[in-house]
Design an enzyme around this catalytic site. Structure first.
Site, PDB file in Angstrom:
ATOM      1  N   ARG A  59       0.854  -1.188   0.000  1.00 20.31           N
ATOM      2  CA  ARG A  59       0.000   0.000   0.000  1.00 20.31           C
ATOM      3  C   ARG A  59       0.888   1.235   0.000  1.00 20.31           C
ATOM      4  O   ARG A  59       2.092   1.147   0.194  1.00 20.31           O
ATOM      5  CB  ARG A  59      -0.936   0.007   1.214  1.00 20.31           C
ATOM      6  CG  ARG A  59      -0.225  -0.325   2.520  1.00 20.31           C
ATOM      7  CD  ARG A  59      -0.885   0.310   3.695  1.00 20.31           C
ATOM      8  NE  ARG A  59      -0.879   1.752   3.607  1.00 20.31           N
ATOM      9  CZ  ARG A  59       0.173   2.511   3.898  1.00 20.31           C
ATOM     10  NH1 ARG A  59       1.345   1.970   4.259  1.00 20.31           N
ATOM     11  NH2 ARG A  59       0.090   3.828   3.810  1.00 20.31           N
ATOM     12  N   GLY A  60       0.239   2.373  -0.242  1.00 23.13           N
ATOM     13  CA  GLY A  60       0.992   3.610  -0.421  1.00 23.13           C
ATOM     14  C   GLY A  60       1.198   3.833  -1.905  1.00 23.13           C
ATOM     15  O   GLY A  60       1.782   2.986  -2.593  1.00 23.13           O
ATOM     16  N   ALA A  61       0.706   4.957  -2.420  1.00 23.18           N
ATOM     17  CA  ALA A  61       0.703   5.165  -3.869  1.00 23.18           C
ATOM     18  C   ALA A  61       2.087   5.015  -4.518  1.00 23.18           C
ATOM     19  O   ALA A  61       2.224   4.301  -5.523  1.00 23.18           O
ATOM     20  CB  ALA A  61       0.096   6.541  -4.186  1.00 23.18           C
ATOM     21  N   ARG A  98      -5.587  -1.164  -8.441  1.00 26.42           N
ATOM     22  CA  ARG A  98      -6.196  -0.136  -7.578  1.00 26.42           C
ATOM     23  C   ARG A  98      -6.467   1.099  -8.429  1.00 26.42           C
ATOM     24  O   ARG A  98      -5.558   1.592  -9.111  1.00 26.42           O
ATOM     25  CB  ARG A  98      -5.303   0.231  -6.389  1.00 26.42           C
ATOM     26  CG  ARG A  98      -5.187  -0.876  -5.355  1.00 26.42           C
ATOM     27  CD  ARG A  98      -4.807  -0.349  -3.979  1.00 26.42           C
ATOM     28  NE  ARG A  98      -5.936   0.230  -3.263  1.00 26.42           N
ATOM     29  CZ  ARG A  98      -5.829   0.771  -2.051  1.00 26.42           C
ATOM     30  NH1 ARG A  98      -4.667   0.817  -1.445  1.00 26.42           N
ATOM     31  NH2 ARG A  98      -6.895   1.269  -1.444  1.00 26.42           N
ATOM     32  N   GLN A 201      -4.090   2.076   9.576  1.00 29.83           N
ATOM     33  CA  GLN A 201      -2.717   2.250   9.083  1.00 29.83           C
ATOM     34  C   GLN A 201      -1.909   3.185   9.967  1.00 29.83           C
ATOM     35  O   GLN A 201      -0.689   3.043  10.071  1.00 29.83           O
ATOM     36  CB  GLN A 201      -2.737   2.783   7.637  1.00 29.83           C
ATOM     37  CG  GLN A 201      -3.269   1.814   6.616  1.00 29.83           C
ATOM     38  CD  GLN A 201      -4.733   2.066   6.283  1.00 29.83           C
ATOM     39  OE1 GLN A 201      -5.499   2.519   7.149  1.00 29.83           O
ATOM     40  NE2 GLN A 201      -5.134   1.794   5.059  1.00 29.83           N
ATOM     41  N   ASP A 242      -2.845  10.278  -2.672  1.00 28.62           N
ATOM     42  CA  ASP A 242      -2.829   9.239  -3.694  1.00 28.62           C
ATOM     43  C   ASP A 242      -3.060   9.804  -5.087  1.00 28.62           C
ATOM     44  O   ASP A 242      -2.754   9.140  -6.073  1.00 28.62           O
ATOM     45  CB  ASP A 242      -3.894   8.182  -3.382  1.00 28.62           C
ATOM     46  CG  ASP A 242      -3.480   7.309  -2.210  1.00 28.62           C
ATOM     47  OD1 ASP A 242      -3.018   6.194  -2.453  1.00 28.62           O
ATOM     48  OD2 ASP A 242      -3.592   7.764  -1.060  1.00 28.62           O
ATOM     49  N   ASN A 252      -6.928  11.379  -0.656  1.00 31.47           N
ATOM     50  CA  ASN A 252      -6.080  10.706   0.324  1.00 31.47           C
ATOM     51  C   ASN A 252      -6.962   9.768   1.142  1.00 31.47           C
ATOM     52  O   ASN A 252      -8.178   9.677   0.934  1.00 31.47           O
ATOM     53  CB  ASN A 252      -5.372  11.721   1.224  1.00 31.47           C
ATOM     54  CG  ASN A 252      -4.254  11.098   2.038  1.00 31.47           C
ATOM     55  OD1 ASN A 252      -3.446  10.332   1.504  1.00 31.47           O
ATOM     56  ND2 ASN A 252      -4.200  11.389   3.314  1.00 31.47           N
ATOM     57  N   LYS A 253      -6.370   9.056   2.048  1.00 33.00           N
ATOM     58  CA  LYS A 253      -7.089   8.082   2.865  1.00 33.00           C
ATOM     59  C   LYS A 253      -8.353   8.696   3.475  1.00 33.00           C
ATOM     60  O   LYS A 253      -8.346   9.843   3.908  1.00 33.00           O
ATOM     61  CB  LYS A 253      -6.171   7.555   3.973  1.00 33.00           C
ATOM     62  CG  LYS A 253      -6.777   6.483   4.859  1.00 33.00           C
ATOM     63  CD  LYS A 253      -7.285   5.281   4.048  1.00 33.00           C
ATOM     64  CE  LYS A 253      -6.223   4.675   3.171  1.00 33.00           C
ATOM     65  NZ  LYS A 253      -6.760   3.589   2.304  1.00 33.00           N
TER      66      LYS A 253
END
Length: 356
Positions: A59-61, A98, A201, A242, A252-253
């Site tokens: 995870r994490g762009a 994704r 997270q 992201d 973003n999240k």
């Protein structure tokens, strides 16, 4: 369909906190098991990598983009007689893993050499491109961390959301990279970490990284940020992204928008930290950003290395977007590797000037 003309090329070994290539194997650190268990997962096939990405083991762009690039390069190395059409099919599979993280599309487009009339899909060329993408992310992390740390005042309380450190990128991090540099400069900051529901997270990953480096932090539930702002405990907010639209809106999240609204109300600077690879030059505003909807079970309970717990009725209706979008009007500045762009510059179209 042309063949890719591959020799027995192999990927040069490398190792970062969350991804590595050692002993002829591409591996990712399973972020769903942290912090209790540090488990490296093999990614022998693109299908493996897609599964790891969808399950958020990766995870994490920026990291997703690098992982996909290396998965494609590794597949080509293992299939020396593959055709260009087959390379494109595998690339499409990875690209669709994704929908919101634009770094993934950026990386795949680079691997496919979009815009070139004669793309070279040899293993040698694709391994070189993958390495270039990874090294560029590392150098961009260094640059944005320096740019952001210059804004931090000694003794500040800093709120961050989700995880934006070395687990999310092949480097020191985006927002957490700024925090690292500020701490190393002796600014004696204190970090407030949103746990970041529903997948925690912040509580699992950001707290894990800060503890490893000895940076003082306090873990909070997402709904506690406003109270801390009201008490004067938070002087600055740093988040990742992201996808950034050309007008400065960003995704973003989930929960980031709420933090931005709270910061605006309390007069607290709110900064987005990301590499230029997160800027989507084809995206005009937040209205154009696709938002991934995730499994209802993530809201009905929680799972991790301890197993799974469900606290709601088994069939409770849920709303579970992975991300939300925040308008540029709530952003104090966007901190990129190329510089810091304040709200006035964003309104004047500063991001358009970054396009090659």
């Amino acid at each position: 369909a042309r063949q890719s003309q591959n020799a027995n090329m192999t990927i040069a070994p490398f190792e970062h906190l969350s991804i590595r290539y050692v002993d002829g194997k591409l591996q990712v650190l399973d972020q769903t098991r942290l912090p209790e268990v540090e488990l490296w997962l093999d990614a022998d096939t693109p299908e493996d990598m897609v599964g790891h990405i969808k399950r958020l083991s990766v995870r994490g762009a920026p990291l997703i983009g690098v992982a996909a690039a290396y998965s494609l390069a590794d597949w080509v190395c293992r299939h020396p007689t593959c055709t260009h059409d087959q390379v494109r099919e595998v690339a499409a599979l990875l690209r669709e893993s994704r929908p919101t993280a634009v770094n993934l599309m950026f990386a795949i487009d680079h691997m496919l050499q979009v815009g070139s009339s004669e793309p070279d899909f040899s293993s040698d060329r694709l391994c070189t491109i993958a390495r270039t993408i990874m090294d560029r992310e590392v150098s961009m992390c260094d640059a944005m961390s320096r740019n952001g740390a210059a804004l931090i005042e000694p003794g500040e309380g800093i709120l961050t959301h989700c995880n934006t450190g070395g687990l999310a990128v092949p480097g020191k991090g985006t927002a957490l990279g700024v925090i690292r540099d500020a701490w190393q400069q002796g600014k004696k900051i204190h970090v407030y970490v949103d746990e970041t529901r529903p997948l925690l997270q912040g509580g699992r990953l950001t707290a894990y990284e800060l503890a490893r480096e000895g940076i003082p932090y306090t873990l909070i539930c997402d709904n506690m940020a406003g109270a801390l702002m009201k008490q004067g405990k938070i002087q600055r907010v740093l988040v990742g992204s992201d996808r950034i639209a050309m007008n400065g809106d960003f995704a973003n999240k989930i929960g980031t928008y709420s933090v931005a609204v709270l910061a605006k109300h309390h007069g607290i600077p709110f900064h987005v930290v990301a590499p230029v690879s997160t800027v989507d030059f084809a995206c005009s505003s937040e209205a154009d950003i696709p938002i991934e909807q995730r499994d209802p079970q993530e809201v009905r309970g929680v799972k991790g290395s301890f197993g799974q717990v469900t606290w709601s009725p088994a069939d409770a209706p849920t709303f579970n977007p992975a991300f939300d979008t925040t308008p540029a009007t709530l952003v104090t500045s966007i901190i990129l590797d190329s510089g810091v762009y304040d709200s006035t510059q964003l309104a004047q179209g500063a991001l358009h000037k970054l396009k090659d």
